[in-house]
Design a protein around this motif. Structure first.
Motif, PDB file in Angstrom:
ATOM      1  N   ARG B  25       0.857  -1.192   0.000  1.00 11.11           N
ATOM      2  CA  ARG B  25       0.000   0.000   0.000  1.00 11.11           C
ATOM      3  C   ARG B  25       0.892   1.241   0.000  1.00 11.11           C
ATOM      4  NH1 ARG B  25       0.914  -1.376   5.034  1.00 11.11           N
ATOM      5  NH2 ARG B  25      -0.146  -3.370   4.973  1.00 11.11           N
ATOM      6  N   ALA B  26       0.297   2.391  -0.304  1.00 14.31           N
ATOM      7  CA  ALA B  26       1.060   3.640  -0.277  1.00 14.31           C
ATOM      8  C   ALA B  26       0.132   4.765   0.128  1.00 14.31           C
ATOM      9  CB  ALA B  26       1.658   3.920  -1.649  1.00 14.31           C
ATOM     10  N   ASP B  27       0.654   5.723   0.865  1.00 11.54           N
ATOM     11  CA  ASP B  27      -0.181   6.839   1.267  1.00 11.54           C
ATOM     12  C   ASP B  27      -0.077   7.993   0.263  1.00 11.54           C
ATOM     13  OD1 ASP B  27       2.188   8.150   1.870  1.00 11.54           O
ATOM     14  OD2 ASP B  27       2.010   7.855   4.038  1.00 11.54           O
ATOM     15  N   PHE B  61      -6.948   8.559  10.565  1.00  7.17           N
ATOM     16  CA  PHE B  61      -6.158   9.642  11.138  1.00  7.17           C
ATOM     17  C   PHE B  61      -4.833   9.089  11.623  1.00  7.17           C
ATOM     18  CE2 PHE B  61     -10.085  11.874  10.913  1.00  7.17           C
ATOM     19  CZ  PHE B  61      -9.694  13.200  10.752  1.00  7.17           C
ATOM     20  N   LYS B  62      -3.788   9.850  11.309  1.00  5.52           N
ATOM     21  CA  LYS B  62      -2.457   9.481  11.781  1.00  5.52           C
ATOM     22  C   LYS B  62      -2.127  10.556  12.802  1.00  5.52           C
ATOM     23  CE  LYS B  62       2.135   8.446   9.823  1.00  5.52           C
ATOM     24  NZ  LYS B  62       2.942   8.569   8.593  1.00  5.52           N
ATOM     25  N   HIS B  67      -5.201  10.934   6.989  1.00  3.40           N
ATOM     26  CA  HIS B  67      -4.204  10.088   6.337  1.00  3.40           C
ATOM     27  C   HIS B  67      -4.896   9.156   5.363  1.00  3.40           C
ATOM     28  CE1 HIS B  67      -0.785   7.033   6.448  1.00  3.40           C
ATOM     29  NE2 HIS B  67      -0.251   8.145   6.028  1.00  3.40           N
ATOM     30  N   THR B  68      -4.473   9.235   4.096  1.00  2.00           N
ATOM     31  CA  THR B  68      -5.135   8.484   3.044  1.00  2.00           C
ATOM     32  C   THR B  68      -4.215   7.390   2.528  1.00  2.00           C
ATOM     33  OG1 THR B  68      -6.364  10.448   2.399  1.00  2.00           O
ATOM     34  CG2 THR B  68      -6.186   8.708   0.770  1.00  2.00           C
ATOM     35  N   LYS B  69      -4.692   6.161   2.613  1.00  2.00           N
ATOM     36  CA  LYS B  69      -3.893   5.045   2.119  1.00  2.00           C
ATOM     37  C   LYS B  69      -4.553   4.425   0.901  1.00  2.00           C
ATOM     38  CE  LYS B  69      -3.241   3.348   6.333  1.00  2.00           C
ATOM     39  NZ  LYS B  69      -2.949   2.465   7.476  1.00  2.00           N
ATOM     40  N   CYS B  70      -3.717   4.015  -0.075  1.00  2.00           N
ATOM     41  CA  CYS B  70      -4.228   3.426  -1.304  1.00  2.00           C
ATOM     42  C   CYS B  70      -3.631   2.053  -1.513  1.00  2.00           C
ATOM     43  CB  CYS B  70      -3.863   4.293  -2.499  1.00  2.00           C
ATOM     44  SG  CYS B  70      -4.518   5.949  -2.400  1.00  2.00           S
ATOM     45  N   MET B  71      -4.450   1.197  -2.119  1.00  2.00           N
ATOM     46  CA  MET B  71      -4.054  -0.182  -2.342  1.00  2.00           C
ATOM     47  C   MET B  71      -4.681  -0.638  -3.661  1.00  2.00           C
ATOM     48  SD  MET B  71      -5.024  -3.133   0.332  1.00  2.00           S
ATOM     49  CE  MET B  71      -3.907  -4.411   0.826  1.00  2.00           C
TER      50      MET B  71
END
Lengths: 93, 93
Positions: B25-27, B61-62, B67-71
């Motif tokens: 994954r990547a933010d 939330f970080k 905080h947005t994570k993509c996969m």
DNA sequence: TAAACTAGTTTATAAAATAAACCAAATTAT
DNA sequence: ATAATTTGGTTTATTTTATAAACTAGTTTA
């Protein structure tokens, strides 16, 4: 981070130029056939490749009808090679 | 004559999804970094990939910041593979 | 001689990409 | 304390691009 050449990163133009890279030359109808584009769209995209100096266009007459022949230039070959190289890096292939 | 998936045949989206294919994954910031896109453009293109079901987006939330994570999804992987396959055929590589 | 066809080009419209402006909250500086 | 800046984005407006439709100019066929 190298960007892709936007002139080449378009389906119809890429189809045209990558086909022209495999043949000595091709006429308008041949390009129509291999791309299944409309005539208008093909005309516009050939002109863009020509204006960029990637393709040389020769207009003659075949009997009584106009006849347009296209040929990739050295510059076109170079740019295509560079485009493919960057794309491969990007796609990890 | 198979056409290229127009959603994938766009530089930024292709960069995003082909990167996501190589990591778990990547933010948002990681994608900003690898793509050198603007935040606005990145936001829009991630949304398009999400709407197509090619990417799964998780908002948490970080600490106190969003905080947005993509996969990449299975569908995304499948479509990317097909895209690459058609492109290779087109480019004779 | 009218209709249909060849071989395209031009132009208008639709779609897409991108940048600029904005938002909410948090942090840092004064 | 409060003003300015930063984080982490989204929304919207503008520009660019792609594409289809309409047109041109001449030829062939019915």
């Amino acid at each position: 981070m190298y960007k892709l050449n936007p002139l080449l990163h378009q389906e119809l133009r890429l189809r045209i130029i990558s086909f022209l890279a495999t043949v000595e030359r091709a006429d308008f109808n041949k390009l129509l056939e291999i791309s299944s584009a409309t005539k208008g769209n093909l005309s516009v995209q050939i002109s863009k490749l020509q204006e960029a100096g990637y393709v040389e266009v020769t207009k003659t007459f075949k009997g009584k009808y106009p006849h347009t022949k296209c040929m990739i230039t050295e510059k076109g070959k170079k740019e295509l090679t560079e485009y493919v190289s960057r794309l491969k890096k990007m796609l990890n292939i």
